[in-house]
Design a protein around this motif. Structure first.
Motif, PDB file in Angstrom:
ATOM      1  N   TRP B  34     -41.891  -6.749  10.868  1.00  0.00           N
ATOM      2  CA  TRP B  34     -41.280  -5.422  10.914  1.00  0.00           C
ATOM      3  C   TRP B  34     -39.967  -5.461  11.661  1.00  0.00           C
ATOM      4  CZ3 TRP B  34     -46.510  -5.066  13.106  1.00  0.00           C
ATOM      5  CH2 TRP B  34     -46.538  -5.148  14.496  1.00  0.00           C
ATOM      6  N   ASP B  35     -39.271  -4.341  11.508  1.00  0.00           N
ATOM      7  CA  ASP B  35     -37.867  -4.256  11.854  1.00  0.00           C
ATOM      8  C   ASP B  35     -37.637  -4.200  13.368  1.00  0.00           C
ATOM      9  OD1 ASP B  35     -35.214  -3.673  12.097  1.00  0.00           O
ATOM     10  OD2 ASP B  35     -35.176  -2.264  10.444  1.00  0.00           O
ATOM     11  N   GLU B  59     -39.039 -11.337   4.940  1.00  0.00           N
ATOM     12  CA  GLU B  59     -38.973  -9.983   4.378  1.00  0.00           C
ATOM     13  C   GLU B  59     -39.235  -9.011   5.514  1.00  0.00           C
ATOM     14  OE1 GLU B  59     -41.738  -9.791   1.032  1.00  0.00           O
ATOM     15  OE2 GLU B  59     -41.281 -11.890   0.624  1.00  0.00           O
ATOM     16  N   VAL B  60     -38.350  -8.040   5.675  1.00  0.00           N
ATOM     17  CA  VAL B  60     -38.465  -7.109   6.798  1.00  0.00           C
ATOM     18  C   VAL B  60     -38.780  -5.705   6.289  1.00  0.00           C
ATOM     19  CG1 VAL B  60     -37.258  -6.081   8.749  1.00  0.00           C
ATOM     20  CG2 VAL B  60     -36.861  -8.461   8.170  1.00  0.00           C
ATOM     21  N   LEU B  61     -39.756  -5.064   6.938  1.00  0.00           N
ATOM     22  CA  LEU B  61     -40.134  -3.688   6.599  1.00  0.00           C
ATOM     23  C   LEU B  61     -39.978  -2.827   7.847  1.00  0.00           C
ATOM     24  CD1 LEU B  61     -43.500  -4.499   4.764  1.00  0.00           C
ATOM     25  CD2 LEU B  61     -41.298  -4.010   3.705  1.00  0.00           C
ATOM     26  N   PRO B  62     -39.766  -1.516   7.680  1.00  0.00           N
ATOM     27  CA  PRO B  62     -39.675  -0.662   8.870  1.00  0.00           C
ATOM     28  C   PRO B  62     -41.032  -0.525   9.573  1.00  0.00           C
ATOM     29  CG  PRO B  62     -39.503   0.662   6.870  1.00  0.00           C
ATOM     30  CD  PRO B  62     -39.573  -0.766   6.433  1.00  0.00           C
ATOM     31  N   VAL B  63     -41.013  -0.338  10.895  1.00  0.00           N
ATOM     32  CA  VAL B  63     -42.289  -0.129  11.606  1.00  0.00           C
ATOM     33  C   VAL B  63     -42.907   1.190  11.159  1.00  0.00           C
ATOM     34  CG1 VAL B  63     -43.412  -0.042  13.841  1.00  0.00           C
ATOM     35  CG2 VAL B  63     -41.296  -1.293  13.592  1.00  0.00           C
ATOM     36  N   ALA B  69     -47.115   0.112   3.866  1.00  0.00           N
ATOM     37  CA  ALA B  69     -46.388  -0.852   3.044  1.00  0.00           C
ATOM     38  C   ALA B  69     -47.160  -2.168   2.925  1.00  0.00           C
ATOM     39  CB  ALA B  69     -45.004  -1.089   3.645  1.00  0.00           C
TER      40      ALA B  69
END
Lengths: 291, 423, 291
Positions: B34-35, B59-63, B69
């Motif tokens: 996560w970001d 690969e980065v995703l928002p917290v 997700a």
């Protein structure tokens, strides 16, 4: 003063005008008051952003939040912004434009058909178009994920466009059908008499005349796609701007000022776009409800 | 290379000797996080790749939204090789076969044995399955405004819940702060405060079979009585039920609140943001002589690894979650520098580079002694526990609103746990 | 090819698209709602109406339904009425109207998730500006923690979402007003009708078709509201703002019960249809889509 000589109706008219301008001010407050704090914070350091009581204008204004985003530096709160805000703005733009194109192609023909022809199920399909919006994204995102994965379209702008059609196409059809309903049928008929095929009539006669309607629908669709968060969150890796903005709400850092600056930047393109096309938007939508 | 031969290289060598092509099972790994400091994550992955010869993509995703997700991905059959995860999702992932257990991997026992004993249950299930390794850990601490506490005539922060109440009441009565106590009692975080307070009072929340024995301990009712009194007597932040990071940071650094109970990394955030009261903020153990709640999130391994890819993933997982092959805490060091995040190994706190990386205002003696008495109920990593967190949020809210007594609330929460555990 | 066939062919691409991106996932949700759906590879099993029983039997469902209806009522009322007032105002020949119309776009261009974050910040009793303003102008005697109060929390989660949506409504109304022929209004003026009489007798009937469209869209958005409320309160304090979509999120991503979640999603759709129908009946129009 001349007011002694003014008649009652004139006074009355002035009072109404004053009231209208007062209402205009109230309207501006409604829009700008919440947004002002966002803009304000975007020029602040983190310490100033949490000041109690809040500052109305930055006492020590900084461009640090913007320069971090534009130059890919570390923001004042510590967020590694990199160039992802700019990249994401570009992707959001691409997704918006592609969604618009797909909508106008699909929705334009369908709306024209629903406006001009009565075929079996035409009423039903018009109704179901609106109720297509009733399906909650949270419930169907898993189905989209599987489908896009099979197509190799996860984390792809094209994948998002396909999904965005699900909630934008109904609006496009709604707006454009209303618009076509307002165009006189004689136009089509005249074209057909001149020997054009029905397809030619649609392309050469109707399409140019309906341009304001298309632009209006395009703006609506673009903005709907621009702000979409949940699908972009689950179907991409922060591809477009809303999930990137959400990413600044971290656990271990205070990134409010970065978030504020990035949001201001994210609001600018659609506002500019809407300004450019404003005339068309209102006229286009206007035509749609003319009887 | 010679003596510094890393594990994947060794495996490749072995494979080569046996006539297998090591590259046949080597592939680019996928890492989902996560970001938080994405550039630093990328740097670490690059470092690992350069040393090991493997390749990995980030690969980065928002917290905000990460649970939805990551679950959507796994449900859709998309299974990354290494991924951050929340502790409360561990049980569900294990049940669904979404993560690979680590028991058969070389050296995993040493890693687990090197943990603080209280941290073990986060990473190892009751039946011995090793599910994950630490991304970061934190202990629950009591942050306080030393100037306010002193001004109210106290020699130090509260040692017991009663003292906690008394200090807040005095601080409010003296007009030093209208809302002395701040926390983040958002619905789904209330359970963490409940566990922290129960453990602090020396109450065992769940037994080895994950049965809710807190209901058998009369002191549990006392804890909730205290909780209700703090809220109903107006000693808390008025918006405590919805306060999130920005509100509580401002309130502490500006001197609105006197206390904030939460993870130990907050002190660094307060100091980084700064403000008139930031310099007065200190950190002390939570009141109560019992255990400290150990918090933190994890890194897990996906289920589709084999051969050289598996060796690579294991090498990267070890590198990312603790000491590297040279014994340096390369990755955790960067989290300390950026946000005072720890990993729950005594050797971590003994490392001179780590000690130097902590800001001066951190008393590592206090923190390590809290780690010594830290623990987390094993039930927190079970699949039904997420549902329990929602229920606890509802129950405690009902009590604070005056719709249920503390005794009823304890009984109801125990019933909820039993019911949810039964499925 | 007959006209009917041609019409069908034109509409077909859009219909097929909607069937693919909404119909199939929607029907899948409907099927799931009668099944127990394991997350592992095991096949789903038919369980009749168990999932519906489970959802309806949960006391939090009824509470949440009430909150959702209150929320939707407030949201639709605010977003529609404010939108109408803004449109009427911006339709007047006032100086600065161009700028005001540009301002109208700002709330709409702000992603809803950010609108939530922004409003939460704005109404915070410490760092937010709203309390400071209300205090200065004497509306409140002390800083009010709005989100601490169950009723106020609902009010402000509505306000934040309506801030975004009122602009959307206003734009549609504005378009409708643009087509109102000036002669009709002037004729009414000559007849001596007051402003209110002109609105009742001329303007309102003219924009009513658009009003119905706006109300239906706002009802759907209101019932499906999630992002704004989630970032502001996570459904709190207590369950004061726990809307049905938040329950849905919990079913799907916390309790991981796909079957019960799907049943809830279906109920959500039913609620939206019922509320839209009630709104349309109240507005006294049989067919909203024949604008």
């Amino acid at each position: 003063m001349a007011s002694r000589t003014l008649s009652r109706p004139v006074l009355r008219k002035r009072a109404v005008t004053a009231l209208l301008y007062a209402a205009l001010v109230l309207f501006a407050v409604w829009v700008l008051f919440p947004f002002w704090f966002l803009v304000n914070s975007s020029f602040m350091t983190p310490a100033e952003a949490v000041a109690v009581p809040p500052h109305w204008i930055p006492e020590e204004p900084t461009l640090g939040n913007y320069s971090a985003i534009l130059a890919g530096q570390v923001a004042p709160g510590g967020a590694q912004v990199g160039l992802r805000v700019l990249t994401a703005l570009g992707e959001s733009f691409a997704v918006g434009i592609l969604t618009v194109v797909a909508n106008l192609a699909l929705g334009g023909t369908a709306a024209y058909s629903m406006s001009r022809f009565r075929f079996r199920g035409s009423r039903l399909s018009y109704f179901s178009v609106l109720f297509a919006r009733l399906v909650p994204p949270i419930a169907i995102v898993a189905a989209f994920f599987v489908a896009l994965r099979d197509l190799g379209l996860i984390n792809s702008r094209y994948g998002l466009v396909v999904v965005y059609i699900s909630f934008t196409l109904p609006i496009t059809i709604l707006v454009l059908k209303n618009y076509f309903d307002g165009l006189p049928r004689e136009l089509d008929e005249a074209a057909l008499v001149d020997g054009a095929s029905r397809l030619q009539a649609l392309w050469y006669v109707i399409r140019p005349i309906a341009r304001p309607g298309f632009i209006a629908a395009a703006c609506l669709v673009f903005l709907e796609s621009w702000g979409e968060f949940f699908y972009a969150l689950t179907l991409t890796n922060q591809l477009t701007i809303p999930p990137v903005l959400a990413g600044f709400r971290g656990f271990f850092q205070f990134n409010w000022t970065t978030l504020a600056a990035a949001t201001v930047l994210a609001v600018v393109p659609p506002v500019l776009l809407a300004l450019v096309f404003q005339r068309y938007v209102v006229r286009g939508l206007a035509q749609g409800v003319a009887k | 290379m010679g003596l510094g031969l890393s594990l994947p290289a060794a495996a490749a060598l072995l494979a080569a000797c046996s006539g297998e092509d090591p590259e046949a099972t080597r592939r680019t790994l996928r890492f989902v996080g996560w970001d938080f400091l994405p550039d630093t994550i990328q740097t670490h992955l690059d470092t690992w790749a350069a040393v090991s010869g493997g390749t990995v993509e980030l690969e980065v995703l928002p917290v905000t939204g990460y649970p939805a997700a990551i679950q959507t991905r796994f449900r859709g059959g998309d299974r990354p090789d290494l991924f951050y995860n929340f502790t409360y999702l561990l049980g569900q992932f294990l049940e669904n076969g979404w993560n690979r257990t680590l028991n058969d991997l070389p050296g995993v026992e040493e890693r687990i044995d090197a943990l603080y004993p209280g941290a073990r249950s986060r990473f190892v299930t009751a039946d011995g399955q090793i599910t994950s390794l630490p991304y970061f850990s934190a202990v629950f601490m009591n942050h306080y405004n030393a100037a306010m506490v002193e001004q109210a005539g106290f020699s130090g922060p509260p040692q017991t819940l009663q003292e906690y109440y008394d200090q807040c009441a005095k601080i409010k009565a003296d007009g030093i702060s209208d809302a002395p106590y701040e926390s983040s009692w958002l619905n789904e975080r209330i359970e963490e405060y409940l566990m922290a307070t129960l453990l602090g009072e020396g109450i065992t929340p769940f037994d080895d079979a994950a049965q809710p024995v807190f209901a058998d301990d009369p002191r549990s009712v006392d804890v909730l009585e205290w909780w209700r009194a703090m809220y109903q007597d107006g000693l808390t932040s008025p918006t405590i039920l919805t306060d999130d990071n920005p509100e509580l940071i401002g309130g502490m650094t500006q001197g609105t609140f006197a206390f904030y109970a939460g993870h130990d990394y907050w002190l660094k955030i307060f100091n980084d943001v700064g403000g008139p009261a930031a310099a007065d903020l200190r950190m002390a153990p939570m009141p109560g002589a019992g255990q400290t709640l150990l918090a933190g999130e994890v890194v897990q391994m996906g289920p589709d690894l084999e051969g050289t890819a598996l060796n690579d993933a294991w090498d990267l997982l070890k590198f990312y979650t603790g000491a590297d092959n040279d014994g340096n805490f390369t990755v955790p060091l960067t989290w300390v520098e950026a946000a005072a995040l720890a990993v729950p190994y005594p050797s971590f706190f003994e490392d001179p580079a780590i000690q130097a990386a902590y800001p001066d205002y951190y008393d590592l003696g206090v923190i390590t002694s809290e780690y010594d008495r830290a623990g987390t109920p094993a039930a927190r990593a079970l699949s039904w526990y997420q549902g329990f967190q929602v229920k606890v949020g509802e129950r405690v809210n009902d009590m604070l609103a005056g719709d249920a007594t503390p005794a009823e609330t304890v009984a109801n929460m125990a019933d909820d746990a039993v019911e949810l555990a039964a499925g | 090819m007959s006209d009917r066939q041609f019409g069908l062919v034109l509409a077909l691409p859009a219909i097929i698209s909607l069937v693919l991106v909404v119909g199939i996932p929607g029907i899948q949700t409907l099927i799931y709602s009668f099944q127990r759906v394991p997350l592992s590879d095991d096949p789903a099993t038919f369980v009749g109406t168990d999932n519906y029983g489970k959802v309806l039997g949960d006391e939090s469902f009824v509470e949440s339904l009430v909150v959702t209806l209150q929320y939707t009522a407030g949201y639709v009322l605010l977003a529609t009425v404010l939108g109408l007032l803004f449109a009427l105002l911006l339709d007047q020949p006032l100086r600065g109207r161009g700028i005001a119309r540009a301002l109208l776009i700002i709330p709409w261009a702000t992603p809803v998730i950010i609108a939530g974050v922004m409003w939460k910040w704005l109404i915070d009793p410490q760092v937010g500006g709203l309390n400071a303003v209300l205090f200065e102008i004497g509306v409140i005697e002390d800083y009010k923690p709005f989100l601490a109060d169950r009723e106020w929390a609902l009010v402000f989660t509505i306000l934040a979402a309506a801030w975004h949506q009122a602009s959307f409504s206003a734009l549609l109304f504005l378009a409708s007003l643009q087509t109102l022929p000036n002669e009709i209004v002037e004729a009414a003026k000559v007849d001596g009708a007051t402003a209110w009489q002109r609105f009742r007798g001329v303007v309102f009937p003219w924009i009513r078709p658009m009003l119905l469209v706006v109300v239906v869209i706002n009802v759907i958005y209101g019932v499906l509201q999630f992002d704004t409320v989630w970032v502001m309160t996570q459904g709190g304090p207590g369950d004061a703002t726990t809307l049905l979509p938040i329950l849905l999120y919990r079913q799907l991503f916390i309790f991981s019960d796909i079957g019960a979640g799907s049943a809830l999603a279906v109920m959500l759709g039913v609620v939206a249809v019922l509320v839209s129908s009630i709104a349309l009946i109240l507005l006294g129009r049989d067919d909203p889509l024949q604008a």
